[in-house]
Scaffold this active site. Structure first.
Site, mmCIF file in Angstrom:
data_model
loop_
_atom_site.group_PDB
_atom_site.id
_atom_site.type_symbol
_atom_site.label_atom_id
_atom_site.label_comp_id
_atom_site.label_asym_id
_atom_site.label_seq_id
_atom_site.Cartn_x
_atom_site.Cartn_y
_atom_site.Cartn_z
ATOM 1 N N ARG A 133 0.815 -1.215 0.000
ATOM 2 C CA ARG A 133 0.000 0.000 0.000
ATOM 3 C C ARG A 133 0.853 1.272 0.000
ATOM 4 O O ARG A 133 0.397 2.324 -0.429
ATOM 5 C CB ARG A 133 -1.003 -0.019 1.157
ATOM 6 C CG ARG A 133 -2.105 -1.070 0.928
ATOM 7 C CD ARG A 133 -3.126 -1.115 2.048
ATOM 8 N NE ARG A 133 -2.593 -1.693 3.256
ATOM 9 C CZ ARG A 133 -2.702 -2.982 3.604
ATOM 10 N NH1 ARG A 133 -3.339 -3.833 2.821
ATOM 11 N NH2 ARG A 133 -2.171 -3.405 4.730
ATOM 12 N N GLU B 186 4.289 -10.164 15.671
ATOM 13 C CA GLU B 186 3.682 -10.704 16.886
ATOM 14 C C GLU B 186 4.103 -12.173 17.057
ATOM 15 O O GLU B 186 4.501 -12.608 18.126
ATOM 16 C CB GLU B 186 2.165 -10.573 16.782
ATOM 17 C CG GLU B 186 1.439 -10.770 18.102
ATOM 18 C CD GLU B 186 -0.079 -10.589 17.944
ATOM 19 O OE1 GLU B 186 -0.772 -10.690 18.954
ATOM 20 O OE2 GLU B 186 -0.550 -10.375 16.806
#
Lengths: 182, 193
Positions: A69, A106
């Site tokens: 993006r 994560e």
């Protein structure tokens, strides 16, 4: 710094065009979808204009955009301010010689790559992505540019998730965002 | 059809664009001569020329949608969309778009892949342009055309910077016109970055 605090009249229009999609990519995540912003030519133009107004005339010669993006916002900014555009990509997408920077997720880790020779020592660079969350990807991007000898002037994102404190993880470099989402 | 045969013969900008392409042998696998367009973005003038050529062609065609194929189509499409006042619609690999999508499968050399577009991104009757950096077999671009047509849009043209030999002589893809700026480079005549 957030343009939101400056209350530029264009910011409200931009914010209302961002769509929140619950539970994507996983349950519990409220995904900030910028594709709806891109469907409104005026709001998309305003987004780019806000960045261009900030960075034009600041002697920035590199706009680095983070896949994928960041590839949507980075090139129009680069074009308007007279800079080159450098894509920072996931592994094995860039052909030829690259430098790699690993960063922690994560669960596990990922890697960002930049072409050798894309950036020269001493160049002033901007890093662009649609959103900053924890700041891990942006920091990896900055590290790539600095390893090539460039000076990162600022990181620029459309959206910040301030609760994730990514701003604090940018090695002291400034962050400029248009909207915040809590 | 190539730009040089369609009004841009001798345009010096095309030479600059061609020279900005770097050939990388053996990527992503042995035997392939990969046409790398990233050096084009390192030269502001050449990047601007590329966008200008497409904008000049499309600005008065009533195009309201520029659809760019992930990921290199994202590097060109938005600038063109902004300049002609159109919306930009990203066409993505599976699982990337967060909201409701339609999917179109297409054939690769070995196996298949899939392209997705958000439901509601385009409306019936809209006139659309499809952008990618390069066309080879046309498989990906054909899938892009089908996605837009399934939503009722009219694909006006497919535009690419580079057209591989497979498409030479072909002016149309699924009945839609092709517009291509340059042919692929040979390894011998290109410089490094």
């Amino acid at each position: 710094m957030s343009a939101f605090r400056d209350q530029d009249p264009r910011i409200h229009g931009i914010q209302t065009k961002i769509r929140v999609v619950p539970d994507f990519p996983r349950e519990g995540i409220m995904f900030q979808d910028i594709t709806t912003l891109l469907l409104d030519p005026k709001a998309f133009k305003d987004t780019i204009d806000l960045f261009v107004e900030r960075y034009k005339g600041k002697n920035i010669s590199v706009v680095a955009g983070i896949e994928a993006r960041g590839f949507i916002f980075g090139p129009p900014i680069a074009l308007a301010i007279g800079a080159k555009f450098v894509p920072l990509r996931k592994p094995k997408k860039l052909p030829g010689e690259v430098i790699k920077e690993e960063y922690v997720l994560e669960y596990g880790s990922d890697c960002l790559e930049m072409h050798v020779g894309a950036v020269s020592a001493g160049e002033r660079a901007l890093v662009v992505d649609d959103l900053i969350a924890t700041g891990g990807t942006l920091r990896a991007a900055m590290n790539l540019l600095e390893r090539a000898g460039a000076e990162v002037v600022e990181c620029a994102c459309v959206i910040e998730l301030p609760d994730l404190k990514g701003r604090e993880r940018l090695n002291g470099k400034p962050l400029y965002v248009l909207v915040e989402s809590h | 059809m190539f730009a040089a045969e369609n009004g841009l013969k001798g345009d010096p900008r095309l030479q600059g664009i061609s020279e900005a392409i770097r050939v990388v042998p053996g990527f992503p696998k042995p035997g392939i001569m990969f046409q790398d367009i990233t050096p084009l973005f390192l030269d502001h003038k050449v990047f601007k020329d590329t966008v200008d050529i497409f904008v000049d062609r499309y600005r008065d065609m009533g195009i309201s949608v520029v659809a760019g194929v992930e990921a290199r189509g994202f590097m060109f499409g938005p600038s063109i969309a902004l300049a002609i006042g159109a919306k930009f619609v990203p066409l993505r690999k599976p699982g990337k778009l967060p909201a409701s999508v339609i999917s179109e499968q297409y054939v690769l050399e070995y196996g298949t892949d899939c392209l997705e577009m958000h439901v509601g991104a385009v409306q019936p009757g809209e006139r659309a342009l499809v952008i990618d950096d390069l066309i080879a077999t046309g498989g990906t671009l054909s899938a892009a055309i089908r996605l837009l047509e399934r939503m009722g849009a009219e694909v006006v043209e497919c535009a690419c910077v580079i057209g591989l030999p497979e498409v030479k002589g072909q002016c149309r893809l699924r009945g839609k016109p092709l517009y291509i700026l340059v042919e692929p480079r040979d390894i011998d005549c290109c410089q490094g970055m």
